[in-house]
Design a protein around this motif. Structure first.
Motif, PDB file in Angstrom:
ATOM      1  N   TRP A 215       1.236  -9.890 -13.017  1.00 56.77           N
ATOM      2  CA  TRP A 215       1.029  -9.464 -14.010  1.00 56.77           C
ATOM      3  C   TRP A 215      -0.129  -8.246 -14.424  1.00 56.77           C
ATOM      4  CZ3 TRP A 215       4.533 -10.725 -15.842  1.00 56.77           C
ATOM      5  CH2 TRP A 215       6.036 -12.491 -15.276  1.00 56.77           C
ATOM      6  N   TRP A 216      -1.311  -8.717 -13.870  1.00 55.98           N
ATOM      7  CA  TRP A 216      -2.420  -7.755 -14.409  1.00 55.98           C
ATOM      8  C   TRP A 216      -1.332  -6.078 -14.010  1.00 55.98           C
ATOM      9  CZ3 TRP A 216      -7.076  -7.522 -16.170  1.00 55.98           C
ATOM     10  CH2 TRP A 216      -7.885  -7.296 -15.645  1.00 55.98           C
ATOM     11  N   ASN A 217      -0.760  -6.054 -12.793  1.00 60.70           N
ATOM     12  CA  ASN A 217      -0.534  -4.291 -12.183  1.00 60.70           C
ATOM     13  C   ASN A 217       0.436  -3.775 -13.934  1.00 60.70           C
ATOM     14  OD1 ASN A 217      -1.742  -3.882  -9.962  1.00 60.70           O
ATOM     15  ND2 ASN A 217      -0.575  -5.196  -8.562  1.00 60.70           N
ATOM     16  N   ALA A 218       1.577  -5.229 -14.171  1.00 62.97           N
ATOM     17  CA  ALA A 218       2.636  -4.876 -15.361  1.00 62.97           C
ATOM     18  C   ALA A 218       1.499  -4.366 -16.115  1.00 62.97           C
ATOM     19  CB  ALA A 218       3.596  -5.881 -15.167  1.00 62.97           C
ATOM     20  N   ALA A 219       0.227  -5.159 -16.871  1.00 68.86           N
ATOM     21  CA  ALA A 219      -0.034  -4.948 -18.020  1.00 68.86           C
ATOM     22  C   ALA A 219      -1.159  -3.336 -17.702  1.00 68.86           C
ATOM     23  CB  ALA A 219      -1.155  -5.722 -18.151  1.00 68.86           C
ATOM     24  N   ARG A 220      -1.294  -2.698 -16.219  1.00 63.93           N
ATOM     25  CA  ARG A 220      -2.198  -1.673 -16.151  1.00 63.93           C
ATOM     26  C   ARG A 220      -1.824  -0.607 -17.363  1.00 63.93           C
ATOM     27  NH1 ARG A 220      -3.107   0.824 -12.291  1.00 63.93           N
ATOM     28  NH2 ARG A 220      -5.762   1.457 -12.075  1.00 63.93           N
ATOM     29  N   ALA A 221      -0.711  -0.334 -17.252  1.00 61.27           N
ATOM     30  CA  ALA A 221       0.141   0.943 -18.099  1.00 61.27           C
ATOM     31  C   ALA A 221      -0.447   0.492 -19.981  1.00 61.27           C
ATOM     32  CB  ALA A 221       0.816   1.472 -17.823  1.00 61.27           C
ATOM     33  N   ASP A 222      -0.287  -0.532 -20.143  1.00 60.51           N
ATOM     34  CA  ASP A 222      -0.746  -0.888 -21.624  1.00 60.51           C
ATOM     35  C   ASP A 222      -2.067  -0.800 -21.377  1.00 60.51           C
ATOM     36  OD1 ASP A 222      -0.159  -2.029 -24.649  1.00 60.51           O
ATOM     37  OD2 ASP A 222      -1.967  -3.374 -23.519  1.00 60.51           O
ATOM     38  N   MET A 223      -2.676  -1.691 -20.644  1.00 61.08           N
ATOM     39  CA  MET A 223      -4.644  -1.155 -20.957  1.00 61.08           C
ATOM     40  C   MET A 223      -5.404  -0.003 -20.972  1.00 61.08           C
ATOM     41  SD  MET A 223      -5.894  -4.047 -18.531  1.00 61.08           S
ATOM     42  CE  MET A 223      -5.770  -5.531 -17.884  1.00 61.08           C
ATOM     43  N   HIS A 224      -4.417   1.687 -19.989  1.00 61.24           N
ATOM     44  CA  HIS A 224      -4.526   2.852 -20.309  1.00 61.24           C
ATOM     45  C   HIS A 224      -4.838   3.029 -21.650  1.00 61.24           C
ATOM     46  CE1 HIS A 224      -4.785   7.319 -19.294  1.00 61.24           C
ATOM     47  NE2 HIS A 224      -5.680   7.037 -19.136  1.00 61.24           N
TER      48      HIS A 224
END
Length: 267
Positions: A215-224
Motif C-alpha cells: 500500500w505504501w508503494n501504491a501511494a508513492r506517486a500521490d505522496m510525490h
C-alpha cells in the motif's frame, strides 16, 4: 540547547541502531540537516537487527520546523519538503524493521513518521495528531493515504483534516500504535521487542517488510504529487498566516484581512 550539533543522535546499542531526534526546545521539529542525517542512518542500517526512532526531552517529533514557513525561502523549503519525502520513504525502504518509540507528542510530520514506521510503542502520556490545515499546510506524506489503511478512512480523514489530538490509548484502539506502556517503561518495552526480533531471520524479515509495503508503494506517486503541490504553494497567504500564528501562539485567521508587514492598515 541540543545535545548533538546536528540535532540527531545516531548510535548503536547492542544489535539495534537508535536514531534520537534531539531538539526539545522546538519539540524535536527537524530541519534539512537533521532530515538528511536520519535518511543516511536508515539507508545504511544493514548490519543491525532493527532501527529505533525516538525523540529526546519529552517529545517525539513535531515534523518539519515551522519557523521556516513564516518568511519562507522557496529554495530552502523545496529542499526541506523533498527531504521530508525522502525521510518517510527511507524508513519504509530500510532493510530492517523500524520501531517508533514515542514518548510525548507526535504531531504533524512527526505523526507521519509513526505512520511510516513498521511498529510503534508509546507511553501513556504520548499524544498523536496532524497539524496541516491548522498551520497552513497539508499532511501528504502518509496521513492522507497510508494512514487510511492503518486506522480506516473516516478516522484518517478526521485526523488529517480536522487536526484533532488523540491519546495513546486512542491511538492503540485505532491501530496507529502496537502497544502502550506506562510512562518510564518505554526503553524496557523496546528492548523486549528487540529481543523478539533478534530471534528471527533478518533475511526473511526483510522479504516480509518489502512485501508488506504494497500500500505504501501504491501511494508513492500521490505522496510525490502532494509534495510538488506544497512546493508550488510556498509563500501562500495561508501558509504564512498558519505558521506565524503557530509561532506567535495565537489562533490563525485564514478568512480575515491580510496584512502587509510594511503596512499599518489592513488590506
Amino acid at each position: 540547547m541540543s545535545g548533538a550539533p546536528e540535532g540527531v543522535h545516531v548510535e548503536r546499542r547492542g544489535d539495534a541502531l537508535w536514531v534520537t531526534i534531539d531538539r526539545p526546545e522546538r519539540r524535536n521539529a527537524y530541519d534539512l540537516t537533521m532530515a538528511q542525517r536520519m535518511i543516511t542512518a536508515f539507508e545504511s542500517a544493514v548490519d543491525v537487527d532493527a532501527v529505533v526512532l525516538t525523540g529526546a526531552g519529552g517529545a517525539f517529533c513535531a515534523g518539519g520546523a515551522l519557523d521556516q514557513l513564516g518568511e519562507p525561502d522557496p529554495a530552502q523549503l523545496r529542499e526541506l519538503f523533498t527531504a521530508s519525502w525522502r525521510l518517510v520513504d527511507a524508513i519504509r525502504s530500510c532493510p530492517r524493521p523500524v520501531i517508533a518509540a514515542v514518548d510525548g507528542a507526535a504531531a504533524g510530520g512527526g505523526n507521519e513518521l509513526v505512520v511510516a514506521c513498521d511498529f510503534a510503542i508509546a507511553t501513556q502520556r504520548s499524544t498523536f495528531g496532524q497539524t496541516g490545515p491548522r498551520v497552513g499546510s497539508a499532511p501528504v506524506l502518509g496521513a492522507t493515504q497510508v494512514m487510511s489503511v492503518q486506522i480506516g478512512e473516516k478516522r484518517a480523514k478526521e485526523m488529517a483534516m480536522l487536526c484533532r489530538r488523540y491519546s495513546a490509548e486512542q491511538a492503540l484502539t485505532m491501530g496507529l500504535v502496537n502497544e502502550v506502556v506506562a510512562d518510564g517503561e518505554l526503553a524496557e518495552a523496546v528492548d523486549r521487542w528487540l529481543g523478539e526480533i533478534h530471534q528471527l531471520s533478518p533475511r526473511y524479515l526483510e522479504i516480509a517488510k518489502v512485501s508488506s509495503n504494497l500500500w505504501w508503494n501504491a501511494a508513492r506517486a500521490d505522496m510525490h504529487a502532494g509534495v510538488t503541490s506544497l512546493i508550488q504553494a510556498i509563500g501562500s497567504e495561508d501558509m504564512r498566516e498558519g505558521a506565524n500564528a503557530f509561532l506567535e501562539k495565537r489562533r490563525p485567521d485564514f478568512r480575515g484581512p491580510r496584512r502587509d508587514p510594511n503596512d499599518t492598515e489592513p488590506r
